[in-house]
Design a protein around this motif. Structure first.
Motif, PDB file in Angstrom:
ATOM      1  N   VAL A 261       0.693  -1.153  -0.044  1.00  0.00           N
ATOM      2  CA  VAL A 261       0.259  -0.170  -0.128  1.00  0.00           C
ATOM      3  C   VAL A 261       0.636   1.473  -0.442  1.00  0.00           C
ATOM      4  O   VAL A 261       0.248   2.558  -0.250  1.00  0.00           O
ATOM      5  CB  VAL A 261      -0.684   0.433   1.107  1.00  0.00           C
ATOM      6  CG1 VAL A 261      -2.048  -0.777   0.680  1.00  0.00           C
ATOM      7  CG2 VAL A 261      -0.211  -0.809   2.572  1.00  0.00           C
ATOM      8  N   SER A 262       1.843   1.473   0.362  1.00  0.00           N
ATOM      9  CA  SER A 262       3.010   2.187   0.345  1.00  0.00           C
ATOM     10  C   SER A 262       4.450   1.941  -0.225  1.00  0.00           C
ATOM     11  O   SER A 262       5.256   0.938   0.354  1.00  0.00           O
ATOM     12  CB  SER A 262       2.626   3.230   1.597  1.00  0.00           C
ATOM     13  OG  SER A 262       3.158   4.607   2.006  1.00  0.00           O
ATOM     14  N   ARG A 263       4.906   2.697   0.029  1.00  0.00           N
ATOM     15  CA  ARG A 263       6.656   2.656  -0.529  1.00  0.00           C
ATOM     16  C   ARG A 263       7.380   3.854  -0.485  1.00  0.00           C
ATOM     17  O   ARG A 263       6.918   4.921  -0.619  1.00  0.00           O
ATOM     18  CB  ARG A 263       7.101   2.539  -2.278  1.00  0.00           C
ATOM     19  CG  ARG A 263       6.073   1.461  -2.752  1.00  0.00           C
ATOM     20  CD  ARG A 263       6.201   0.577  -4.184  1.00  0.00           C
ATOM     21  NE  ARG A 263       7.480   1.326  -5.160  1.00  0.00           N
ATOM     22  CZ  ARG A 263       7.835   0.920  -6.068  1.00  0.00           C
ATOM     23  NH1 ARG A 263       7.449   0.268  -6.493  1.00  0.00           N
ATOM     24  NH2 ARG A 263       7.687   1.924  -6.795  1.00  0.00           N
ATOM     25  N   ARG A 264       8.736   3.822  -0.226  1.00  0.00           N
ATOM     26  CA  ARG A 264       9.501   4.636   0.123  1.00  0.00           C
ATOM     27  C   ARG A 264      11.681   3.995  -0.534  1.00  0.00           C
ATOM     28  O   ARG A 264      11.225   2.446  -1.064  1.00  0.00           O
ATOM     29  CB  ARG A 264       9.646   5.296   1.831  1.00  0.00           C
ATOM     30  CG  ARG A 264       9.988   4.470   2.677  1.00  0.00           C
ATOM     31  CD  ARG A 264       9.597   4.990   3.935  1.00  0.00           C
ATOM     32  NE  ARG A 264      10.235   4.915   4.939  1.00  0.00           N
ATOM     33  CZ  ARG A 264       9.365   3.817   6.155  1.00  0.00           C
ATOM     34  NH1 ARG A 264       8.348   4.323   6.287  1.00  0.00           N
ATOM     35  NH2 ARG A 264      10.782   2.855   6.728  1.00  0.00           N
ATOM     36  N   VAL A 269       4.979  -0.875   2.585  1.00  0.00           N
ATOM     37  CA  VAL A 269       4.487  -1.781   3.534  1.00  0.00           C
ATOM     38  C   VAL A 269       3.311  -2.755   2.861  1.00  0.00           C
ATOM     39  O   VAL A 269       2.397  -1.997   2.247  1.00  0.00           O
ATOM     40  CB  VAL A 269       4.009  -0.258   4.067  1.00  0.00           C
ATOM     41  CG1 VAL A 269       2.993  -0.460   5.190  1.00  0.00           C
ATOM     42  CG2 VAL A 269       5.250   0.775   4.904  1.00  0.00           C
ATOM     43  N   HIS A 305      -2.379  -2.272  11.428  1.00  0.00           N
ATOM     44  CA  HIS A 305      -2.632  -2.700  10.264  1.00  0.00           C
ATOM     45  C   HIS A 305      -1.375  -2.529   8.873  1.00  0.00           C
ATOM     46  O   HIS A 305      -1.566  -2.204   7.879  1.00  0.00           O
ATOM     47  CB  HIS A 305      -3.490  -1.728   9.542  1.00  0.00           C
ATOM     48  CG  HIS A 305      -5.841  -1.961  10.591  1.00  0.00           C
ATOM     49  ND1 HIS A 305      -5.880  -2.591  10.152  1.00  0.00           N
ATOM     50  CD2 HIS A 305      -6.272  -1.741  11.592  1.00  0.00           C
ATOM     51  CE1 HIS A 305      -6.821  -3.123  10.771  1.00  0.00           C
ATOM     52  NE2 HIS A 305      -7.225  -2.450  12.255  1.00  0.00           N
ATOM     53  N   HIS A 306      -0.239  -1.915   9.120  1.00  0.00           N
ATOM     54  CA  HIS A 306       0.575  -2.158   9.149  1.00  0.00           C
ATOM     55  C   HIS A 306       1.936  -2.888   8.606  1.00  0.00           C
ATOM     56  O   HIS A 306       1.857  -3.272   9.952  1.00  0.00           O
ATOM     57  CB  HIS A 306       1.246  -0.253   8.690  1.00  0.00           C
ATOM     58  CG  HIS A 306       0.883   0.515   7.720  1.00  0.00           C
ATOM     59  ND1 HIS A 306      -0.451   1.244   9.578  1.00  0.00           N
ATOM     60  CD2 HIS A 306      -0.391   0.908   7.522  1.00  0.00           C
ATOM     61  CE1 HIS A 306      -1.290   2.025   8.309  1.00  0.00           C
ATOM     62  NE2 HIS A 306      -1.094   1.969   7.324  1.00  0.00           N
TER      63      HIS A 306
ATOM     64  N   ALA B  70      -9.985   2.314  10.409  1.00  0.00           N
ATOM     65  CA  ALA B  70      -8.538   1.716   9.503  1.00  0.00           C
ATOM     66  C   ALA B  70      -8.680   1.136   8.120  1.00  0.00           C
ATOM     67  O   ALA B  70      -7.991   1.196   7.616  1.00  0.00           O
ATOM     68  CB  ALA B  70      -7.825   1.285  11.018  1.00  0.00           C
ATOM     69  N   THR B  71     -10.427   0.832   8.479  1.00  0.00           N
ATOM     70  CA  THR B  71      -9.832  -0.143   7.210  1.00  0.00           C
ATOM     71  C   THR B  71     -11.713   0.396   6.533  1.00  0.00           C
ATOM     72  O   THR B  71     -12.509   1.326   7.235  1.00  0.00           O
ATOM     73  CB  THR B  71     -10.313  -1.979   7.704  1.00  0.00           C
ATOM     74  OG1 THR B  71     -11.241  -2.470   8.427  1.00  0.00           O
ATOM     75  CG2 THR B  71      -9.046  -1.912   8.202  1.00  0.00           C
ATOM     76  N   TYR B  90      -6.223   6.034   6.788  1.00  0.00           N
ATOM     77  CA  TYR B  90      -5.330   4.824   5.750  1.00  0.00           C
ATOM     78  C   TYR B  90      -5.217   5.347   4.397  1.00  0.00           C
ATOM     79  O   TYR B  90      -5.919   5.798   3.741  1.00  0.00           O
ATOM     80  CB  TYR B  90      -5.852   3.847   6.155  1.00  0.00           C
ATOM     81  CG  TYR B  90      -4.883   2.360   6.289  1.00  0.00           C
ATOM     82  CD1 TYR B  90      -4.555   1.674   7.133  1.00  0.00           C
ATOM     83  CD2 TYR B  90      -4.195   2.129   4.645  1.00  0.00           C
ATOM     84  CE1 TYR B  90      -3.773   0.087   6.847  1.00  0.00           C
ATOM     85  CE2 TYR B  90      -3.537   0.797   4.811  1.00  0.00           C
ATOM     86  CZ  TYR B  90      -3.285   0.086   5.304  1.00  0.00           C
ATOM     87  OH  TYR B  90      -2.441  -0.784   5.228  1.00  0.00           O
ATOM     88  N   SER B  91      -3.793   5.409   4.510  1.00  0.00           N
ATOM     89  CA  SER B  91      -3.361   5.512   2.856  1.00  0.00           C
ATOM     90  C   SER B  91      -4.335   4.448   2.074  1.00  0.00           C
ATOM     91  O   SER B  91      -2.781   3.333   1.659  1.00  0.00           O
ATOM     92  CB  SER B  91      -2.407   6.191   2.077  1.00  0.00           C
ATOM     93  OG  SER B  91      -2.148   7.239   2.844  1.00  0.00           O
ATOM     94  N   ASP B 116      -1.531   8.480  -0.229  1.00  0.00           N
ATOM     95  CA  ASP B 116       0.398   8.797   0.331  1.00  0.00           C
ATOM     96  C   ASP B 116       1.126   8.839  -1.202  1.00  0.00           C
ATOM     97  O   ASP B 116       1.976   8.960  -0.879  1.00  0.00           O
ATOM     98  CB  ASP B 116       0.391   8.754   1.027  1.00  0.00           C
ATOM     99  CG  ASP B 116       1.144   7.014   1.057  1.00  0.00           C
ATOM    100  OD1 ASP B 116       0.742   6.414   0.480  1.00  0.00           O
ATOM    101  OD2 ASP B 116       1.809   6.341   1.794  1.00  0.00           O
ATOM    102  N   THR B 145       3.817   5.591   7.207  1.00  0.00           N
ATOM    103  CA  THR B 145       3.351   5.470   6.044  1.00  0.00           C
ATOM    104  C   THR B 145       3.425   7.139   5.812  1.00  0.00           C
ATOM    105  O   THR B 145       3.478   7.368   6.908  1.00  0.00           O
ATOM    106  CB  THR B 145       1.846   5.146   5.240  1.00  0.00           C
ATOM    107  OG1 THR B 145       1.122   5.363   6.708  1.00  0.00           O
ATOM    108  CG2 THR B 145       1.890   3.374   5.477  1.00  0.00           C
TER     109      THR B 145
END
Lengths: 362, 362
Positions: A261-264, A269, A305-306, B70-71, B90-91, B116, B145
């Motif tokens: 769901v997310s990146r850096r 994530v 949730h991550h 959160a969901t 939440y992204s 995000d 995130t």
């Protein structure tokens, strides 16, 4: 197992979802059943790991003598019909209500319960009126519950005097959870069980059952001493077993399907957190679980949730939206968070099994 | 709250059981609502903590502008009727299915979602057709995130171009969880939100919402910057908040009622383990939870169905069969393990509330 035809792929699932690979499960059950039979050990799998009636039935049909449970309320999912023998591997404190529930359970199956104190044995006898039989729980070094081996006879004699049928002794070698700890824990397990059994026999009590075993210590179980083993995790396996060397990646039967769901730059994530995987994180593990498709990545942080994952050096980041399989650290905790398991054969969905004993803590 | 008459005491419960003290809950909700109103901050409690529709309604009636979730699947328990405004903090990665569920939720309430990444915003727009509005999630130092504040405008512009209504910016100051960490995390929170909001405004985007807050950092929130706070745990409190100094023992609204099942010279064992309390155990905590009636005892080990407790020096051991109230380390994890909460007023049982969003992870 007769199977429903696969009519969908894993892509129909919304993530996160717990996915059970049926062929891997079946191979795990049969491999361990063959091993136990070869040594003449009774196999009594711990059903707290999967909490799923269907898996309990598969274990019984693969040769288990009965099932192990942790609570009385778990028993409803694991008694009746073919499931005719359960051991509550827990030194219960039995009041009138719990006694009533135990008596009701004993109408559906043979029920054995642990005791680790004179008062506990007397309360059990008073409220179950002989409907259950008992094992004396012995502490073999895990230092949680159980009496020292030299104290086992006193409890057994009290239980017998109170009218309970004493079948033998039990221990949980939980101190085998740790790198290199299994062989020594299994050695302490056999010594404690042998000493306790000898003490019971010295007090005139017949001993049929010397029950031990856990997934990490299983391979070290001494069949000259033990009559029965109670592994739980072996059915599904998890990241702890992988890191202890007790299973291989292709023996992992349960994973959480998750989405990126997310990146850096240095991390990505996933949408599987502690509310899906559980928060278990022993100090000796590499992180909060493992990625089955990216085994060298590390799950460095977990919130509800991550899951934050650091890729292996040089490994490319997965794409946003990519789906990955997360192996929980402790599969018993993960299963207990979900109402259903998606049953699959590789990428194909076969159906869903309810986690019948989810949340059954009383 | 209109109440059912108390017809039973806690003695009717089988342990372990999660017990919610209603007067303590109500006092927690009203105290924080008064505090937020006094500072002119909108209060948007995070419902992931309790997952219980009744508590969400009490929060709304106590003055909350809406709820945080959160969901998407949690949303079903917290939309409809009076519950007309939810923020998914939440992204999300939104595919067709999740987009369809978001659109359905948006028919029941105003729905705001975080983004995000440019790709995440485009996917959200594509699959929700403008049914939801967005906040750009900013990383203020927790490093989970969120985009860095300087990257917020790019995401906001992409979201706006894709057709989404951008309302502002959001951050989670999760780095405030730790002794002495709250003030600095709140400071970083305000700076990050202010910088991101300024970047959005510079790109021509109107900013109405600067959303932050968590229970540990709440008292340090800067009302000159933030417009909204999203504490969750404050409703129930837990052992982490107690040890961070964010609450007092008499503000603990949720405990697990547990029974002493085993004793030895230097420890006793309760029947509440990680399947009731959760396994969360940050390094800075004193153990795996606290005992509300024996605050100086220490929960030194936790397995699935056992808590091992070391009494305070000189304190007598409790009796076998005695019942004690265990405060979980992380109440969000404990509630998510149980299908019901027993609602009580002190020792009197008032009823039961279903944990409507339990296990709602997708």
């Amino acid at each position: 197992v007769r199977r429903a035809p696969a009519v969908a792929g894993l892509d129909v699932l919304q993530t996160p979802a717990l996915v059970l690979d049926l062929p891997v499960l079946e191979e795990n059950l049969h491999r361990t059943a063959r091993w136990a039979a070869g040594l003449g050990l009774a196999l009594r799998p711990h059903a707290k790991t999967h909490k799923t009636t269907e898996i309990g039935l598969l274990q019984r049909r693969a040769g288990a003598v009965g099932l192990t449970i942790a609570t009385v309320s778990e028993g409803w999912a694991f008694t009746g019909s073919e499931l005719d023998d359960v051991l509550v591997a827990y030194s219960l404190w039995v009041d009138r209500d719990r006694g009533g529930r135990l008596r009701a359970l004993a109408e559906r199956a043979v029920v054995t319960v642990c005791v680790d104190s004179v008062e506990g044995a007397q309360a059990l006898a008073r409220h179950t009126a002989g409907a259950v039989q008992v094992l004396v729980e012995v502490d073999s070094g895990h230092h949680r519950t159980g009496v020292p081996p030299r104290g086992a006879a006193e409890v057994a004699v009290a239980a017998a005097r109170a009218g309970l049928r004493v079948r033998g002794v039990l221990t949980f070698p939980g101190h085998g959870y740790g790198p290199g700890a299994a062989a020594r824990a299994a050695d302490l397990e056999s010594r404690a069980l042998a000493e306790a059994a000898s003490a019971l026999r010295g007090a005139g009590i017949e001993v049929d059952v010397l029950s031990g075993g856990s997934t990490p210590t299983l391979a070290h179980s001494d069949p000259r001493v033990l009559t029965e083993v109670r592994p739980g995790v072996y059915a599904l396996n998890d990241a702890q077993q992988l890191e202890l060397g007790t299973c291989t990646p292709d023996q992992i039967a349960l994973t959480a399907l998750a989405t990126v769901v997310s990146r850096r730059d240095d991390a990505y994530v996933l949408d599987a957190g502690s509310k899906v995987l559980g928060a278990d994180r022993p100090a000796w593990t590499t992180g909060y679980g493992r990625l089955l498709d990216r085994l060298d990545d590390r799950v460095v942080a977990l919130s509800e949730h991550h899951a934050t994952v650091r890729p292996a050096p040089g490994a490319p980041l997965p794409a946003l939206g990519e789906r990955l399989r997360v192996v929980p650290n402790h599969v018993c905790a993960a299963v207990n968070l979900s109402d259903v398991l998606v049953v699959a054969d590789g990428e194909q969905v076969l159906g869903r099994w309810g986690v019948a004993a989810r949340g059954a803590n009383t």
